[in-house]
Write a protein that holds these residues in place. Structure first.
Motif, PDB file in Angstrom:
ATOM      1  N   ALA A 171       0.839  -1.215   0.000  1.00  0.00           N
ATOM      2  CA  ALA A 171       0.000   0.000   0.000  1.00  0.00           C
ATOM      3  C   ALA A 171       0.870   1.259   0.000  1.00  0.00           C
ATOM      4  N   ALA A 172       1.972   1.214   0.736  1.00  0.00           N
ATOM      5  CA  ALA A 172       2.853   2.390   0.792  1.00  0.00           C
ATOM      6  C   ALA A 172       3.529   2.641  -0.555  1.00  0.00           C
ATOM      7  N   ASN A 173       3.584   1.606  -1.398  1.00  0.00           N
ATOM      8  CA  ASN A 173       4.309   1.716  -2.674  1.00  0.00           C
ATOM      9  C   ASN A 173       3.408   1.738  -3.902  1.00  0.00           C
ATOM     10  N   VAL A 174       2.122   1.996  -3.732  1.00  0.00           N
ATOM     11  CA  VAL A 174       1.229   1.957  -4.902  1.00  0.00           C
ATOM     12  C   VAL A 174       1.710   2.965  -5.962  1.00  0.00           C
ATOM     13  N   MET A 175       1.517   2.599  -7.225  1.00  0.00           N
ATOM     14  CA  MET A 175       2.119   3.391  -8.316  1.00  0.00           C
ATOM     15  C   MET A 175       1.521   4.797  -8.441  1.00  0.00           C
ATOM     16  N   CYS A 176       0.253   4.966  -8.006  1.00  0.00           N
ATOM     17  CA  CYS A 176      -0.376   6.281  -8.147  1.00  0.00           C
ATOM     18  C   CYS A 176       0.358   7.352  -7.358  1.00  0.00           C
ATOM     19  N   ARG A 177       1.182   6.970  -6.379  1.00  0.00           N
ATOM     20  CA  ARG A 177       1.909   7.961  -5.581  1.00  0.00           C
ATOM     21  C   ARG A 177       3.005   8.642  -6.401  1.00  0.00           C
ATOM     22  N   SER A 178       3.469   7.966  -7.444  1.00  0.00           N
ATOM     23  CA  SER A 178       4.569   8.545  -8.232  1.00  0.00           C
ATOM     24  C   SER A 178       4.215   8.695  -9.718  1.00  0.00           C
ATOM     25  N   THR A 179       2.923   8.515 -10.042  1.00  0.00           N
ATOM     26  CA  THR A 179       2.503   8.556 -11.455  1.00  0.00           C
ATOM     27  C   THR A 179       1.394   9.574 -11.656  1.00  0.00           C
ATOM     28  N   LEU A 180       1.387  10.206 -12.808  1.00  0.00           N
ATOM     29  CA  LEU A 180       0.221  10.984 -13.221  1.00  0.00           C
ATOM     30  C   LEU A 180      -0.289  10.343 -14.501  1.00  0.00           C
ATOM     31  N   SER A 181      -1.588  10.074 -14.544  1.00  0.00           N
ATOM     32  CA  SER A 181      -2.169   9.379 -15.698  1.00  0.00           C
ATOM     33  C   SER A 181      -2.996  10.376 -16.520  1.00  0.00           C
ATOM     34  N   ILE A 182      -2.779  10.345 -17.820  1.00  0.00           N
ATOM     35  CA  ILE A 182      -3.489  11.274 -18.713  1.00  0.00           C
ATOM     36  C   ILE A 182      -4.354  10.475 -19.683  1.00  0.00           C
ATOM     37  N   GLY A 183      -5.606  10.846 -19.779  1.00  0.00           N
ATOM     38  CA  GLY A 183      -6.534  10.144 -20.663  1.00  0.00           C
ATOM     39  C   GLY A 183      -6.422  10.622 -22.100  1.00  0.00           C
ATOM     40  N   TRP A 184      -7.056   9.904 -23.024  1.00  0.00           N
ATOM     41  CA  TRP A 184      -6.971  10.230 -24.455  1.00  0.00           C
ATOM     42  C   TRP A 184      -7.469  11.641 -24.745  1.00  0.00           C
ATOM     43  N   ASP A 185      -8.376  12.147 -23.884  1.00  0.00           N
ATOM     44  CA  ASP A 185      -8.920  13.489 -24.107  1.00  0.00           C
ATOM     45  C   ASP A 185      -8.225  14.543 -23.243  1.00  0.00           C
ATOM     46  N   GLY A 186      -7.120  14.149 -22.579  1.00  0.00           N
ATOM     47  CA  GLY A 186      -6.344  15.128 -21.812  1.00  0.00           C
ATOM     48  C   GLY A 186      -6.738  15.245 -20.343  1.00  0.00           C
ATOM     49  N   GLN A 187      -7.767  14.496 -19.922  1.00  0.00           N
ATOM     50  CA  GLN A 187      -8.182  14.543 -18.511  1.00  0.00           C
ATOM     51  C   GLN A 187      -7.115  13.885 -17.632  1.00  0.00           C
ATOM     52  N   LEU A 188      -7.018  14.328 -16.389  1.00  0.00           N
ATOM     53  CA  LEU A 188      -5.986  13.827 -15.475  1.00  0.00           C
ATOM     54  C   LEU A 188      -6.565  12.862 -14.433  1.00  0.00           C
ATOM     55  N   TYR A 189      -5.790  11.810 -14.189  1.00  0.00           N
ATOM     56  CA  TYR A 189      -6.208  10.765 -13.237  1.00  0.00           C
ATOM     57  C   TYR A 189      -5.012  10.332 -12.390  1.00  0.00           C
ATOM     58  N   ASP A 190      -5.327   9.614 -11.318  1.00  0.00           N
ATOM     59  CA  ASP A 190      -4.249   9.098 -10.461  1.00  0.00           C
ATOM     60  C   ASP A 190      -3.611   7.847 -11.051  1.00  0.00           C
ATOM     61  N   CYS A 191      -4.349   7.111 -11.858  1.00  0.00           N
ATOM     62  CA  CYS A 191      -3.799   5.898 -12.492  1.00  0.00           C
ATOM     63  C   CYS A 191      -4.707   5.492 -13.645  1.00  0.00           C
ATOM     64  N   ASP A 192      -4.243   4.526 -14.425  1.00  0.00           N
ATOM     65  CA  ASP A 192      -5.018   4.074 -15.587  1.00  0.00           C
ATOM     66  C   ASP A 192      -6.322   3.368 -15.168  1.00  0.00           C
ATOM     67  N   PHE A 193      -6.333   2.806 -13.966  1.00  0.00           N
ATOM     68  CA  PHE A 193      -7.565   2.132 -13.490  1.00  0.00           C
ATOM     69  C   PHE A 193      -8.614   3.177 -13.130  1.00  0.00           C
ATOM     70  N   ASN A 194      -8.188   4.203 -12.371  1.00  0.00           N
ATOM     71  CA  ASN A 194      -9.130   5.286 -12.057  1.00  0.00           C
ATOM     72  C   ASN A 194      -9.634   5.927 -13.349  1.00  0.00           C
ATOM     73  N   GLN A 195      -8.744   6.016 -14.335  1.00  0.00           N
ATOM     74  CA  GLN A 195      -9.131   6.595 -15.626  1.00  0.00           C
ATOM     75  C   GLN A 195     -10.299   5.819 -16.232  1.00  0.00           C
ATOM     76  N   GLN A 196     -10.215   4.510 -16.196  1.00  0.00           N
ATOM     77  CA  GLN A 196     -11.271   3.697 -16.819  1.00  0.00           C
ATOM     78  C   GLN A 196     -12.571   3.756 -16.014  1.00  0.00           C
ATOM     79  N   LEU A 197     -12.452   4.145 -14.724  1.00  0.00           N
ATOM     80  CA  LEU A 197     -13.654   4.297 -13.890  1.00  0.00           C
ATOM     81  C   LEU A 197     -14.146   5.751 -13.877  1.00  0.00           C
ATOM     82  N   ASP A 198     -13.528   6.605 -14.719  1.00  0.00           N
ATOM     83  CA  ASP A 198     -13.884   8.027 -14.784  1.00  0.00           C
ATOM     84  C   ASP A 198     -13.738   8.715 -13.432  1.00  0.00           C
ATOM     85  N   LEU A 199     -12.768   8.280 -12.635  1.00  0.00           N
ATOM     86  CA  LEU A 199     -12.475   8.921 -11.355  1.00  0.00           C
ATOM     87  C   LEU A 199     -11.310   9.890 -11.571  1.00  0.00           C
ATOM     88  N   ASN A 200     -11.639  11.140 -11.856  1.00  0.00           N
ATOM     89  CA  ASN A 200     -10.592  12.159 -12.099  1.00  0.00           C
ATOM     90  C   ASN A 200      -9.810  12.447 -10.818  1.00  0.00           C
TER      91      ASN A 200
END
Ligand code: SF4
Ligand code: SF4
Length: 349
Positions: free
Chosen positions: A276-305
């Motif tokens: 849990a302390a090492n989850v990738m969202c802590r060091s990653t910024l995820s960008i969707g095809w339309d430029g929206q920002l997310y914490d990770c690619d999974f949140n992106q697919q759930l539309d959780l900005n």
């Protein structure tokens, strides 16, 4: 096979997926809230560490329709990042020292501006990862020279290959996918990928073919290396073991096979505070095809900005404001924190 989106399936709607995830008491299986577990571990709210990876999802279009795809990608998906949005990503990147850009999709190579984007990122001197599904390399003559193109820009190629047997791979990714993946791996090896001393990294991604956690990453790597070399004369560098997250098409599989509750219980029981302390969202910024920002690619697919106090779109990128945000979590996050942990880089604990 069609995507859930093309089937007008209920699970194509991310809010319906979030409803399923929140129904913790279904079938008598009361699952603790992920936030509760994080609080116990002293990690709530979950905060970013140093931003090390910009992960860009350049579109949902893919030549495959894998059974467990968390993007619900496929040939019938048309969402694609434009060159203008790519330029916004490059502008943001140029303001920072983020060392790694991770390109994903769909099949990122199907985006018509993919090569241009790689060249521009390369000119900014950042390391590039491409999540290549292998078969795209042999899907059409216009892709045959991708290995040379990748090598020219020192791209690290990360490719999923669910198993070293044709049967298990084809069951998850489609008929004939294994044979085509081996052909593509040989083409990558031929230009030096995975070959000791070449400096060209070729990593494979393993994910379980059912409702269970992956085995030991090191053990799987040894087995994959031996079998692929002996049976196919294929070499690679690292094997990354990834846990399937209970969203999108894997959620569909879990629900249809009656495994949803037991899988969630398995993930919860295997919760690991170190992962849990090492989850990738802590060091990653995820960008969707339309430029929206997310914490990770999974949140992106759930539309959780990303959290509302942070910029929502790459055009208003602000590294300092993003650093202050709390990461948006939900029950699917158990998939990143179970056992040895799981991220786009494999095990985390
Ligand atoms: S290759 Fe990747 S993006 Fe394409 S359908 Fe399979 S899992 Fe999804
Ligand atoms: S699913 Fe995303 S937000 Fe949740 S723990 Fe994993 S990486 Fe972080």
């Amino acid at each position: 096979m069609k995507s859930l989106h093309a089937q007008h399936h209920a699970l194509a709607d991310s809010s319906y997926q979030l409803t399923v995830l929140s129904e913790a008491e279904a079938a008598g299986a009361r699952l603790p809230a992920f936030a509760h577990k994080l609080r116990e571990s002293g990690l709530l709210p979950l905060r970013p560490t140093e931003l090390a990876v910009m992960q860009v999802n350049v579109g949902k279009m893919c030549n495959q329709t894998c059974r467990h795809c968390h993007v619900d990608a496929g040939p019938d998906r048309t969402e694609i990042m434009t060159r203008a949005t790519m330029q916004l990503c490059l502008d943001a990147l140029a303001q920072t020292t983020i060392p790694v850009v991770d390109l994903t999709g769909g099949a990122p190579e199907m985006n018509p501006d993919f090569r241009w984007f790689v060249e521009q990122i390369s000119a900014l001197g950042r390391q590039i990862i491409v999540r290549c599904n292998l078969t795209i390399i042999v899907a059409n003559p216009k892709y045959y020279n991708l290995p040379e193109f990748f090598a020219r820009h020192g791209v690290r190629v990360v490719s999923s290959l669910p198993h070293f047997s044709a049967g298990r791979t084809d069951a998850q990714r489609g008929e004939g996918v294994f044979a085509r993946s081996i052909r593509a791996l040989r083409m990558l090896n031929a230009v030096g990928y995975g070959v000791e001393g070449s400096g060209l990294l070729l990593d494979l991604v393993f994910n379980p073919a059912g409702a269970f956690l992956p085995g030991s990453q090191a053990g799987l790597e040894r087995e994959f290396k031996q079998r692929l070399l002996r049976e196919h004369e294929v070499v690679f560098n690292n094997l990354l073991a990834i846990t399937n997250l209970p969203i999108s098409r894997f959620m569909e599989y879990l629900l249809e096979s009656g495994n949803y509750e037991s899988y969630m219980q398995k993930l919860v029981a295997a919760y690991n505070p170190v992962a849990a302390a090492n989850v990738m969202c802590r060091s990653t910024l995820s960008i969707g095809w339309d430029g929206q920002l997310y914490d990770c690619d999974f949140n992106q697919q759930l539309d959780l900005n990303v959290a509302q106090n942070a910029p929502q779109h790459i055009r208003s990128f602000d590294a300092a404001a993003l650093q202050e945000r709390a990461i948006v979590i939900n029950q699917h996050c158990y998939g990143c924190t179970a056992g040895a942990g799981s991220s786009c880089g494999g095990a985390t604990a």
